[in-house]
Structures are given as structure tokens and as C-alpha cells.
Design a protein around this motif. Structure first.
Motif, PDB file in Angstrom:
ATOM      1  N   ILE A 162       0.843  -1.213   0.000  1.00  0.00           N
ATOM      2  CA  ILE A 162       0.000   0.000   0.000  1.00  0.00           C
ATOM      3  C   ILE A 162       0.867   1.248   0.000  1.00  0.00           C
ATOM      4  O   ILE A 162       0.610   2.217  -0.740  1.00  0.00           O
ATOM      5  N   GLU A 166       0.868   4.008  -2.990  1.00  0.00           N
ATOM      6  CA  GLU A 166       0.526   5.405  -2.685  1.00  0.00           C
ATOM      7  C   GLU A 166       1.618   6.348  -3.185  1.00  0.00           C
ATOM      8  O   GLU A 166       1.322   7.457  -3.662  1.00  0.00           O
ATOM      9  N   ARG A 167       2.870   5.938  -3.092  1.00  0.00           N
ATOM     10  CA  ARG A 167       3.955   6.767  -3.628  1.00  0.00           C
ATOM     11  C   ARG A 167       3.857   6.866  -5.150  1.00  0.00           C
ATOM     12  O   ARG A 167       4.118   7.932  -5.746  1.00  0.00           O
ATOM     13  N   GLU A 170       1.105   9.308  -6.102  1.00  0.00           N
ATOM     14  CA  GLU A 170       1.496  10.717  -5.929  1.00  0.00           C
ATOM     15  C   GLU A 170       2.307  11.220  -7.118  1.00  0.00           C
ATOM     16  O   GLU A 170       2.262  12.410  -7.448  1.00  0.00           O
ATOM     17  N   GLN A 183      -5.202   2.311  -8.417  1.00  0.00           N
ATOM     18  CA  GLN A 183      -6.229   2.542  -7.402  1.00  0.00           C
ATOM     19  C   GLN A 183      -6.983   1.254  -7.087  1.00  0.00           C
ATOM     20  O   GLN A 183      -7.307   0.983  -5.924  1.00  0.00           O
ATOM     21  N   LEU A 186      -4.825  -0.813  -4.917  1.00  0.00           N
ATOM     22  CA  LEU A 186      -4.799  -0.232  -3.573  1.00  0.00           C
ATOM     23  C   LEU A 186      -6.040  -0.631  -2.779  1.00  0.00           C
ATOM     24  O   LEU A 186      -5.939  -0.989  -1.593  1.00  0.00           O
ATOM     25  N   ARG A 190      -6.069  -2.867   0.688  1.00  0.00           N
ATOM     26  CA  ARG A 190      -6.689  -2.373   1.922  1.00  0.00           C
ATOM     27  C   ARG A 190      -7.719  -3.370   2.454  1.00  0.00           C
ATOM     28  O   ARG A 190      -7.831  -3.588   3.663  1.00  0.00           O
TER      29      ARG A 190
END
Length: 293
Positions: A162, A166-167, A170, A183, A186, A190
């Protein structure tokens, strides 16, 4: 001189042998079960040993007079309440009066694992003092260590992936085609992490509280007969005798019926026209062969 030394050596060896024999006899006596009384039909004095990651549950079946069940159940519940909700809490209770005034009941509690065995022994002692007995006991354990290890590893891996995704998000632009795929990954990670966390929480809950269930069984009774029900016992004896009689009759029929059927078939064949004609022919032949006077 040599003879004296030899004799001394033999005596020493004999003493050592006797000493070993006595020690061996003493050790064997420690494990000798023949000294136990033949009338001692109580459960073995053993129980589950505390083991990391193993969640135990206890079940006890008690048999006692119907009129004593309520008091014993209340005594067990009061003992649990006296320990406080942190150490013991009642999770279920049932009391039923059925046919023939037979009482059945149960009490469910959850205990701190370190006091579970002692609580079970004290509960059994209370039943014995009330004139009852322990008829069945069962200790079962669930090893939560494997699922805990898998969940911990899954949670750690999900958290690492995760953070990496996320990096990457960004660094992507808001209209990047790869962003939707990242996404979706991700969201899946989660969900995986939440499932692992749920498994860990469930295992911690199992290890934190030991469930224990008491089952109480009565026999039915009528006042004035010392807790016994002579009519009910007589009815059981009648049914048992009736079952025995039916069994004997069926066994006799099982042995005799094939022979009776065979005899019936022979009688029917004997009365059929061919057999009658054969009988007449045999009779006439016998009369023809008979010498004349």
C-alpha cells in the motif's frame, strides 16, 4: 587374602544390586495404577496445559437430583459473579422442566484462561457436595497460531505494498491511464489488510476469554420418593420387557418362517392335480402288482 577380597567384592555387588532393585521397585510403584480403588469412577485428574496460541473451551455434564439443579446452578453463577466481569462473566443460562418433571439446565460463562481449570474443579466439587456427579467432561483447544502467523504476514505485506502504490499515485497525474489500475490494486490491498486485522482481533478475543459450559441433567422425581419416580421407572421397565419379548418373537419367526413356508409349499404341491394323478397311479400300480389270493 584373595578369597577375602573376592568375598568382599561379591557382597558389594549384591548390595548395589539390591539397592537398584529397591529403587526400581519404588519408581515402578509411583506409576502403579492397581492401587486405585475399583469403585473410583471419577474423571482423570488431568486438563489442558497452557500453550501459547491455543484457545481452550470446557464442557461439563453433571447428573444430580432435579430439586438440586437450581441451587447448584445458582451457586455456580454466584461464584462467577463474585470474580467480577473482568475475570468471569455469564453469557447464557437455561432452566427447563420437561416431561416427568425432569429438569435440564445449562450455564455458559467466559473466564480468564488462568483460572478456568480451577473454576471447573470447584464447580465439580459443588455438584458432588449436592449429591450429584460429573458424568462427562470435554476440553477442546483451537490452535490460533497458524492463522495468526498468516494474518500477521498478510497484514505486513499489504501495508508495504500500500505504501509503495501510494507513492506511485502521488507521482502520477490525475489523468494518467495507469492511475485507475493502481487505485484498484490499492483498494484490494486495503481489503486484504482489513481481513487480516479482523482475524488477528478474533484470535486475540479467543485467547483472552475461555468459554465454559455446564450442563445439568436430572432424572425426574415425585415428592416423598427421595427424588425418584417409581412410575417412570416402572414404565421404562415395561417398555424394556416389551422390547425383549418382541425381539424374541421376531427371532423365532426368523428361524421358523422359512421352514413353515417350505412346508406350506409342499402341502400345496401335494394337493395339485398332477400329484393326485401320480398318487392314484401309484396306488393302482400297487394293487395290480399285489399277488392274488
Amino acid at each position: 587374602m584373595r578369597i577375602g577380597i573376592l568375598i568382599s567384592g561379591l557382597v558389594a555387588v549384591a548390595l548395589v544390586g539390591c539397592s537398584k532393585k529397591e529403587n526400581t521397585s519404588h519408581d515402578l510403584k509411583t506409576f502403579d495404577v492397581t492401587e486405585a480403588s475399583s469403585s473410583d469412577r471419577g474423571p482423570p485428574s488431568i486438563g489442558p496445559t497452557a500453550a501459547p496460541g491455543v484457545a481452550f473451551s470446557y464442557k461439563y455434564d453433571f447428573s444430580l437430583a432435579d430439586e438440586k439443579i437450581s441451587a447448584v446452578q445458582e451457586a455456580h453463577a454466584a461464584k462467577c459473579e463474585a470474580l467480577g466481569v473482568v475475570r468471569c462473566r455469564i453469557t447464557g443460562l437455561n432452566y427447563t422442566i420437561g416431561d416427568n418433571d425432569t429438569v435440564t439446565a445449562d450455564l455458559q460463562v467466559k473466564l480468564a484462561p488462568d483460572i478456568a481449570r480451577g473454576f471447573g474443579r470447584e464447580a465439580s466439587a459443588t455438584v458432588t457436595q449436592a449429591g450429584g456427579r460429573l458424568s462427562h467432561t470435554e476440553f477442546s483447544g483451537e490452535d490460533t497460531a497458524p492463522s495468526t502467523d498468516v494474518a500477521t504476514s498478510s497484514q505486513s505485506n499489504a501495508a508495504t505494498r500500500i505504501a509503495a502504490i501510494e507513492r506511485q499515485l502521488e507521482a502520477k497525474g490525475p489523468r494518467d491511464a495507469e492511475r485507475a489500475q493502481l487505485q484498484a490494486q490499492l483498494d484490494a490491498l486495503r481489503s486484504q489488510g482489513e481481513q487480516a486485522a479482523s482475524t488477528l482481533a478474533d484470535n486475540r478475543s479467543k485467547l483472552a476469554a475461555t468459554p465454559m459450559t455446564f450442563f445439568y441433567y436430572g432424572k425426574g422425581g415425585i415428592s416423598g420418593f427421595a427424588g425418584q419416580n417409581p412410575l417412570f421407572e416402572a414404565g421404562r421397565s415395561f417398555v424394556a420387557s416389551l422390547v425383549t419379548m418382541i425381539t424374541v418373537v421376531l427371532q423365532l419367526l426368523a428361524y421358523l418362517l422359512p421352514w413353515l413356508l417350505l412346508l406350506g409349499v409342499l402341502v400345496l404341491l401335494w394337493r395339485t392335480p398332477p400329484f393326485r394323478a401320480a398318487k392314484r397311479w401309484w396306488k393302482e400300480k400297487g394293487e395290480a402288482d399285489a399277488p392274488a389270493d
